[in-house]
Design an enzyme around this catalytic site. Structure first.
Site, mmCIF file in Angstrom:
data_model
loop_
_atom_site.group_PDB
_atom_site.id
_atom_site.type_symbol
_atom_site.label_atom_id
_atom_site.label_comp_id
_atom_site.label_asym_id
_atom_site.label_seq_id
_atom_site.Cartn_x
_atom_site.Cartn_y
_atom_site.Cartn_z
ATOM 1 C CG ASP A 61 14.597 -9.806 84.485
ATOM 2 O OD1 ASP A 61 15.501 -9.816 83.639
ATOM 3 O OD2 ASP A 61 13.744 -8.903 84.545
ATOM 4 C CG ASP B 164 10.996 -6.575 87.976
ATOM 5 O OD1 ASP B 164 10.196 -5.716 87.579
ATOM 6 O OD2 ASP B 164 11.786 -7.161 87.222
ATOM 7 C CG ASP C 94 9.958 -6.898 84.171
ATOM 8 O OD1 ASP C 94 9.581 -5.797 83.758
ATOM 9 O OD2 ASP C 94 11.117 -7.324 84.024
#
Length: 1192
Positions: free
Chosen positions: A863, A867, A426
């Site tokens: 995080d 995700d 990410d």
């Protein structure tokens, strides 16, 4: 004071949300039907009807087992493993005469091994239980009658209870909001634990319950809620509230979910509608997918291979035994007379040789079971558990700022960390900090702010400009001169407009209006603290950064009351801060569709002003003809800011006429109070009418900073041969800029951009025929992929690095069945891959595509809650314990606090764990094959009669005591290379990626070594002892002495083999290796001293027979040296002439050449793969570019 002030707020008067209104049309008509049958008796949970409904309590259990289910479930888990099931069958058969050993000696090791694993399960489940106890015993205020609220445990809540939740507390169950500390019954909710979003959500109770804002109000409160049944959808809710025979519709606006937190609101009252496992957060919780490492999967195959070997040798032995048995009695002559074939049991009956052979086959299956290491699984679990403790306690992965160490949430995947080929990351909050800083702005066509972003530094490095160093130094001097401590969210340095100097600028009036818009156009709430001053709670980090910037530049927002907003403004004439209050009339909120936000205010002079901020894509088209004075310059600055990796917004305003405003306000309020499905669209259309003819003031630029050490970490991972993909929801320009900042992209790298953002496709999307647009987009994506493939072929010929950048819309079509293989082939050929505007589902689908179609080990790192799918889909999920809640961490396998820790986690711990587990398993198979084949050779010697060469307890304790502890020490402590050298020579990591330490070649090599050791031990022992006198009296050896001598040789050989294999000795390994050998002698003495009925063939065999005989000690020494000599010779030749990479580094270390730059560089050249990303690659490319320029 703050609480009182808030009580008078009437925020619904100015906000554009629906104020809790819903209709009984459409979905609400379903109430009472299937799926909508829940009835809640508010404030009356003990009512008879409520008892009949018997909804579950609020107790939440996340444990795997209960007291009743532990034994059956845990035993099922244990015996689901093929090896354990096989040993269970052997244990059962050991109670029958067919067994070659006693039942007790066979059952005890199985009980020890299974018991140890079950003990570990109990320990892990007890930790979950402790978390459950802590959660269920939290306290909340519950109405006990007569208007009295008393503390109660969460677990005791019932459906229908009225609860009072105070500021910064979590909601204990799913509640319907009844009232709050605000008169308008609104409250602010943080849903970070649910969806990872840090912005606050606004909720509002029904107008009919909003007056219940005191404890005493609930004395006579009664109501009935009818609503949907428990379900997992977080964003929908359908229900109705019956009050005094009147029905009122309920919507998601009134729903407060368990695990959300109350923010910026002193208290709320709510009624419990879903408890415990019925709550939406628990309905959403899914069991994490079961993940197993590649090493473990291959280990299963090796065990199956050993099973087949075991069955094969048992089958061969039983055939030979059957033939021998059938020939035992011919014409009255007995061949094996000592078996008395003329008067024997079925096991040796020549007349029933086939049956005897079959029974012998069963005996052999049990006897050769020592080929399968019974303690392998439990040893690996112990080792992985201890390895995970080392990961957790590594101070180099501890982040002091947030007090967060690394946390291995599962120990199943330790060795998989050493085999990662592709990382899918990410961006926001993972590569970047997710804390916005106001760093630049453009006002009246002039760019302000001398802060330097990471991207600008990267650009300066790319261009070889010294500019970035000069700027950095200037910033430092300016900050030191200012003497101010750094302010979170504000990294702006420009003396032209700081400290009130803006009043001397040419367009001071425009700057004043710009700063005023920053201070007023937002939904932030000020929090006054006597010690720290004013802080702000905002819906997003960007908004907080704007309000802080306005404060630092002289426009301090300090109070939001009923319908006013108050500032302390710097007066240009007097240079004194004056208090000014603006009447806040309307707030037209930001949405992803509108891409802008506006407020309408009346200033102290009575002027009506609309203040607006929004994305450049929607703002420029709304400017008035006379409001475009600074348009060209602002566009230039916005492009510069975007190139510097900054997020930009435009600020504009306009003055409204009274008549125009009154007409707008009337239409706007009517639209807000509509209950139709298209209410939002009507509100937007009315807002469009007033958000026009704007006068441009300027633009803001905020930076989402890269985390410390990200470029260096990516560079090191690239040198280790690991590919990094970035999957982000951000727009393409921002993602590309971040790519440059962290060296995933560089100057001269050809970019293949697959985008659906073309004028032709946009016009098709606006048209009526959506299917035609979809066909056109797909055709365009396929064409762009094919063009990319052609570029790939060309780049292979020119050795040119490529980068692929694709947007979310195109990705939808690229992931379809007929395109995904070609898309994957293109991505594999590219050095960098960046997917922009990716949805959470797309992130998971891309991860699955890479994992399943390439067979590579994938690692996902993120995080946020968006995700989670990606983390669960990947082979290893790494959660960043950052600011976006705990959802990603809770779904991850390992949690770390910063992206840069990934370097150490993979290159050091990953490499060590992979090497340790691989070596440990290979050694386990070696020692069991060496032991098992001595039994097989003795069977050959004893014409496959089923007679064991060793005492029963010798057999049983071989894996449990005499040889298992050194293997565990190897798995926990061994290091081929120190952590420092692991990082210095990153290509060492490729040993795991290529699986060189657990390849079939290596496994079979160790198996061959085991067979060779068994051969040497058996035949040397038999050759030396068969016909020779063993003791002074001339006695020759019997089975007891031969068994004890062979067993001694096996214990010495396998433990010394371990000593030769260890690279890094600790005192623990010395204790376990030499202690294991010593323990064998102690055991032989103690066990031999027991009563013959217990010790059987071992009775005084050591003290009376073996110890006094010099040949016993001589044979042990001879066999030890002769057996280890082949391995020692092979290892010496291989290390000297065909060294593996870690052995080269070991030579450097041993020769003291780790500090010799020239020698080190030679070895490092073999270590550093030809990389195409990272700053090392960028530096090499720039050197190549310079060399080429010079030659031309």
């Amino acid at each position: 004071m703050a609480g009182h002030r808030r009580r008078r707020h009437h925020v619904s008067r100015i906000h554009a949300f629906s104020c809790g209104k819903a209709s009984f049309q459409g979905e609400h008509s379903l109430i009472g039907g299937p799926g909508f049958s829940r009835i809640v008796y508010c404030n009356d949970p003990e009512r008879v009807e409520a008892d009949i409904l018997s909804y579950g309590n609020n107790y939440v259990r996340t444990t795997k087992y209960t007291l009743a289910s532990f034994l059956p479930k845990s035993l099922f888990e244990q015996f689901r493993r093929v090896a354990n099931f096989y040993f269970l069958i052997c244990a059962i058969l050991s109670f029958f005469p067919v067994s070659p050993y006693s039942a007790v000696s066979n059952v005890v090791p199985l009980v020890v091994v299974v018991g140890a694993t079950m003990g570990k399960e109990i320990l892990e489940d007890w930790r979950r239980k402790q978390q459950d106890i802590e959660m269920n015993n939290r306290k909340v205020k519950v109405h006990r009658g007569e208007g009295v609220f008393d503390h109660s445990k969460w677990r005791d809540l019932r459906v229908g209870d009225v609860v009072k939740v105070d500021k910064d507390e979590f909601f204990p169950a799913d509640l319907i909001l009844l009232a709050s500390s605000y008169d308008d019954a609104i409250c602010y909710v943080e849903t970070m634990n649910l969806d990872g979003e840090t912005n606050l959500k606004l909720k509002q109770a029904l107008e009919e319950t909003s007056k219940l804002n005191e404890d005493s109000s609930f004395q006579n409160f009664k109501g009935i809620i009818k609503c949907e049944d428990p379900n997992a959808n977080l964003y929908t809710f359908i229900g109705s509230l019956e009050l005094e025979n009147q029905q009122y519709p309920l919507a998601p606006q009134q729903l407060l979910l368990r695990d959300s937190k109350l923010r910026n609101t002193d208290f709320i009252y709510g009624v419990v509608i879903f408890t415990g496992h019925d709550t939406k957060v628990m309905q959403n919780s899914t069991a994490p997918p079961s993940k197993r490492s590649k090493v473990e999967k291959r280990m299963d195959k090796v065990i199956y291979f050993l099973f087949s070997v075991l069955v094969f040798i048992s089958f061969i032995g039983s055939i030979f035994f059957g033939i021998s048995t059938s020939e035992d009695l011919q014409n009255g002559l007995m061949k094996r007379w000592y078996l008395r074939p003329d008067k024997t049991t079925i096991y040796y009956d020549p007349k029933r040789a086939p049956v005897a052979a079959l029974l012998n086959f069963l005996t052999a299956l049990m006897l050769y079971s020592y080929l399968i290491p019974i303690s392998l699984y439990v040893s690996i679990e112990i080792v992985k558990f201890l390895q995970s403790i080392f990961i957790n306690q590594d101070l180099n992965m501890y982040y002091e700022e947030t007090d967060k160490p690394a946390h291995a949430r599962t120990s199943n995947l330790n060795e998989e960390l050493g085999q990662v080929e592709t990382i899918l990351s990410d961006k926001t909050g993972t590569l970047t900090c997710n804390s916005m800083e106001f760093i630049k702005c453009s006002i009246a066509g002039v760019s302000y702010g001398r802060g330097v972003t990471e991207v600008e530094r990267a650009i300066a490095r790319r261009k070889g400009s010294p500019l970035h160093q000069e700027l950095t130094e200037e910033d430092v001097h300016a900050e030191i001169a200012g003497g101010k401590p750094s302010i979170k969210g504000f990294n702006f340095v420009d003396e032209r407009i700081m400290n009130g100097n803006w009043v001397h600028e040419p367009h001071a009036d425009v700057i004043q209006n710009f700063l005023r818009v920053l201070a007023i156009c937002h939904t932030a709430i000020p929090e006054v603290d006597e010690e720290t001053g004013i802080s702000y709670e905002a819906e997003s980090p960007d908004e907080a950064a704007f309000v802080i910037a306005a404060r630092e530049l002289g426009f301090e927002f300090y109070e939001r009351t009923q319908t006013t907003i108050s500032l302390r403004e710097l007066d240009p004439a007097s240079m004194i801060k004056a208090k000014r209050t603006y009447k806040l009339l309307n707030v037209i909120e930001f949405s992803s569709a509108r891409k802008r936000m506006s407020v309408i205010i009346r200033d102290e002079e009575g002027r009506l002003l609309l203040l607006c901020k929004g994305a450049d894509s929607v703002m420029f088209e709304r400017l008035a003809k006379n409001g475009r004075e600074f348009e060209e310059k602002t566009k230039e600055h916005i492009n510069e800011y975007a190139d510097a990796g900054l997020r930009t917004l435009l600020l504009a305003y306009r003055e409204l006429e009274e008549e125009e405003y009154n007409q707008f306000n009337k239409e706007f309020n009517e639209a807000k109070n509509l209950v139709s499905a298209d209410r939002e669209q009507i509100v937007e259309e009315i807002a469009e009418k007033v958000e026009k003819d704007l006068i441009l003031l300027g633009a803001t630029a905020v930076e989402d900073k890269l985390q410390n050490g990200v470029p260096e970490c990516i560079d090191k991972l690239a040198q280790a041969g690991i590919k990094l993909w970035v999957l982000t929801g951000d727009k393409m320009e921002t993602a590309i800029n971040i790519g440059f900042a962290c060296s995933l992209l560089r100057q001269g790298m050809k970019q293949i951009i697959i985008s659906s953002d073309t004028p032709e496709i946009k016009s098709l999307e606006k048209g009526e025929d959506k299917s035609a647009a979809a066909v056109a987009i797909k055709a365009s994506v396929l064409r762009q992929i094919k063009e990319g493939m052609e570029s790939l072929t060309t780049s292979d010929e020119n050795s040119e690095a490529l980068a692929l950048i694709i947007d979310g819309n195109s990705l939808t079509y690229a992931l379809q069945d007929d395109a995904k293989d070609m898309f994957l082939e293109l991505t594999i050929g590219c050095a960098s891959v960046i997917c922009c505007r990716s949805s959470p589902k797309q992130k998971a689908l891309v991860t699955r595509l890479v994992k399943t179609n390439t067979g590579n080990t994938t690692l996902a790192i993120g995080d946020g809650a968006n995700d989670v799918g990606m983390l669960q889909e990947a082979d290893i999920g790494i959660g960043i314990s950052g600011v976006e809640g705990m959802q990603a961490v809770m779904s991850s396998d390992i949690a770390i606090a910063q992206f840069r820790f990934l370097e150490r986690l993979l290159l050091v711990h990953g490499h060590w764990c992979y090497r340790r587990i691989s070596s440990m398993i290979c050694y386990f198979f070696y020692k069991n094959i060496a032991f098992g084949f001595t039994l097989f050779f003795f069977e050959m010697y004893a014409s496959f009669s089923g007679q064991a060469a060793y005492n029963d307890w010798f057999l049983s304790l071989y894996n449990v005591f005499f040889t298992s502890l050194p293997v565990i020490a190897l798995g926990v402590f061994d290091q081929d290379v120190s952590a420092k050298l692991c990082l210095k020579f990153p290509l060492l990591y490729q040993e795991g990626v290529q699986n060189v330490l657990f390849s079939w070649k290596r496994i079979l090599g160790w198996a061959f070594n085991g067979v060779l050791s068994a051969t040497m031990i058996f035949f040397l022992c038999i050759g030396a002892m068969e016909h020779q006198a063993f003791r002074k009296g001339g006695e020759v050896v019997g089975l007891e002495e031969l068994g004890a001598t062979m067993y001694t040789c096996v214990v010495w050989v396998v433990n010394c083999q371990m000593a030769l294999s260890v690279s890094y000795f600790t005192y623990i390994q010395h204790v376990f290796i030499w202690g294991g050998i010593l323990f064998w002698y102690i055991f032989l003495l103690a066990y031999g001293a027991m009563d013959p009925s217990i010790s059987t063939t071992a009775y005084k065999v050591f003290i009376e027979a073996c110890a006094p005989a010099p040949s016993y000690w001589l044979v042990t020494l001879l066999v030890l040296v002769a057996t280890l000599l082949p391995y020692f010779t092979y290892a010496s030749v291989q290390m000297r002439f065909f060294p593996m990479f870690h052995q080269m580094i070991q030579w450097i270390r041993k020769d003291g050449q780790t500090d010799d730059p020239e020698y080190c560089n030679v070895v490092r050249q073999r270590s550093i793969k030809h990389t195409t990303v990272g700053f090392t690659a960028r530096f090499e490319a720039s050197k190549h570019f310079e060399d080429t320029s010079e030659t031309h």
